[in-house]
Design a protein around this motif. Structure first.
Motif, PDB file in Angstrom:
ATOM      1  N   TYR A  12     -15.504  -2.523   3.071  1.00 58.53           N
ATOM      2  CA  TYR A  12     -14.565  -2.666   4.187  1.00 58.53           C
ATOM      3  C   TYR A  12     -15.261  -3.275   5.402  1.00 58.53           C
ATOM      4  CZ  TYR A  12     -11.553  -1.710   8.106  1.00 58.53           C
ATOM      5  OH  TYR A  12     -10.802  -1.862   9.238  1.00 58.53           O
ATOM      6  N   GLU A  21      -6.411  -4.487   5.267  1.00 57.94           N
ATOM      7  CA  GLU A  21      -5.588  -4.860   6.419  1.00 57.94           C
ATOM      8  C   GLU A  21      -4.837  -3.646   6.962  1.00 57.94           C
ATOM      9  OE1 GLU A  21      -3.144  -8.088   5.080  1.00 57.94           O
ATOM     10  OE2 GLU A  21      -4.866  -9.425   4.908  1.00 57.94           O
ATOM     11  N   ARG A  22      -4.314  -2.804   6.056  1.00 55.45           N
ATOM     12  CA  ARG A  22      -3.603  -1.591   6.472  1.00 55.45           C
ATOM     13  C   ARG A  22      -4.537  -0.660   7.243  1.00 55.45           C
ATOM     14  NH1 ARG A  22      -3.559   3.474   4.834  1.00 55.45           N
ATOM     15  NH2 ARG A  22      -4.877   3.022   3.042  1.00 55.45           N
ATOM     16  N   VAL A  23      -5.754  -0.480   6.726  1.00 57.29           N
ATOM     17  CA  VAL A  23      -6.726   0.379   7.396  1.00 57.29           C
ATOM     18  C   VAL A  23      -7.035  -0.167   8.789  1.00 57.29           C
ATOM     19  CG1 VAL A  23      -9.126   1.160   7.330  1.00 57.29           C
ATOM     20  CG2 VAL A  23      -7.725   1.300   5.278  1.00 57.29           C
ATOM     21  N   ARG A  24      -7.286  -1.462   8.874  1.00 58.07           N
ATOM     22  CA  ARG A  24      -7.621  -2.050  10.179  1.00 58.07           C
ATOM     23  C   ARG A  24      -6.473  -1.901  11.158  1.00 58.07           C
ATOM     24  NH1 ARG A  24     -10.386  -7.787  10.682  1.00 58.07           N
ATOM     25  NH2 ARG A  24      -8.451  -8.509   9.773  1.00 58.07           N
ATOM     26  N   ARG A  25      -5.245  -2.102  10.678  1.00 55.33           N
ATOM     27  CA  ARG A  25      -4.069  -1.934  11.544  1.00 55.33           C
ATOM     28  C   ARG A  25      -3.977  -0.499  12.067  1.00 55.33           C
ATOM     29  NH1 ARG A  25      -1.183  -4.609   7.947  1.00 55.33           N
ATOM     30  NH2 ARG A  25      -0.381  -2.720   7.016  1.00 55.33           N
ATOM     31  N   GLU A  26      -4.136   0.468  11.160  1.00 60.04           N
ATOM     32  CA  GLU A  26      -3.988   1.875  11.543  1.00 60.04           C
ATOM     33  C   GLU A  26      -5.125   2.363  12.437  1.00 60.04           C
ATOM     34  OE1 GLU A  26      -2.803   4.673   8.543  1.00 60.04           O
ATOM     35  OE2 GLU A  26      -1.607   3.142   7.507  1.00 60.04           O
ATOM     36  N   ARG A  43      -4.460  -7.021  -3.447  1.00 63.67           N
ATOM     37  CA  ARG A  43      -4.293  -5.565  -3.288  1.00 63.67           C
ATOM     38  C   ARG A  43      -5.381  -4.986  -2.380  1.00 63.67           C
ATOM     39  NH1 ARG A  43      -6.161  -0.903  -6.224  1.00 63.67           N
ATOM     40  NH2 ARG A  43      -7.210  -2.239  -7.722  1.00 63.67           N
ATOM     41  N   ASP A  68      -7.424  -6.640  -0.182  1.00 61.82           N
ATOM     42  CA  ASP A  68      -7.277  -7.165   1.175  1.00 61.82           C
ATOM     43  C   ASP A  68      -6.109  -6.490   1.892  1.00 61.82           C
ATOM     44  OD1 ASP A  68      -9.461  -8.824   0.931  1.00 61.82           O
ATOM     45  OD2 ASP A  68      -8.289 -10.650   0.608  1.00 61.82           O
ATOM     46  N   GLY A  69      -5.031  -6.226   1.156  1.00 67.96           N
ATOM     47  CA  GLY A  69      -3.881  -5.528   1.741  1.00 67.96           C
ATOM     48  C   GLY A  69      -4.242  -4.124   2.194  1.00 67.96           C
ATOM     49  N   GLU A  70      -5.011  -3.406   1.368  1.00 73.53           N
ATOM     50  CA  GLU A  70      -5.467  -2.066   1.750  1.00 73.53           C
ATOM     51  C   GLU A  70      -6.355  -2.132   2.993  1.00 73.53           C
ATOM     52  OE1 GLU A  70      -5.019   1.221   0.608  1.00 73.53           O
ATOM     53  OE2 GLU A  70      -3.301   0.222  -0.310  1.00 73.53           O
ATOM     54  N   MET A 110      -9.274   7.262   4.690  1.00 75.11           N
ATOM     55  CA  MET A 110      -8.310   6.221   4.334  1.00 75.11           C
ATOM     56  C   MET A 110      -8.740   5.418   3.112  1.00 75.11           C
ATOM     57  SD  MET A 110      -7.241   4.939   8.124  1.00 75.11           S
ATOM     58  CE  MET A 110      -5.771   4.043   7.620  1.00 75.11           C
TER      59      MET A 110
END
Length: 77
Positions: free
Chosen positions: A9, A31-36, A25, A27-29, A53
């Motif tokens: 990460y 991206e979600r972590v970075r957003r949150e 999948r 990169d999507g995970e 996470m």
């Protein structure tokens, strides 16, 4: 294994990108972590929460010399 996924990460957050069939999948995970977490590239803002996470990803990685595999039986040929 969690330390390894956290390192992936951090590399991704420093602009490294995933490749292969699981790239979208993973990169999507990430991206979600970075957003949150509100991480900026190169900076992880909440280390303890990062581990929480990413823990679910530790069940599928198979580290390799040239690449890593996030095995998913549902999509494997």
């Amino acid at each position: 294994m969690l330390d390894y996924v956290e390192d992936l990460y951090r590399d991704w957050n420093d602009r490294a990108r995933s490749g292969g069939s699981a790239a979208q999948r993973i990169d999507g995970e990430f991206e979600r972590v970075r957003r949150e977490l509100g991480d900026l590239p190169g900076i992880v803002s909440d280390e303890p929460r990062l581990g929480t996470m990413l823990a679910h990803l530790t069940k599928t990685p198979h580290p390799g010399v040239l690449n890593d595999c996030f095995f998913n039986a549902a999509t494997a040929p």
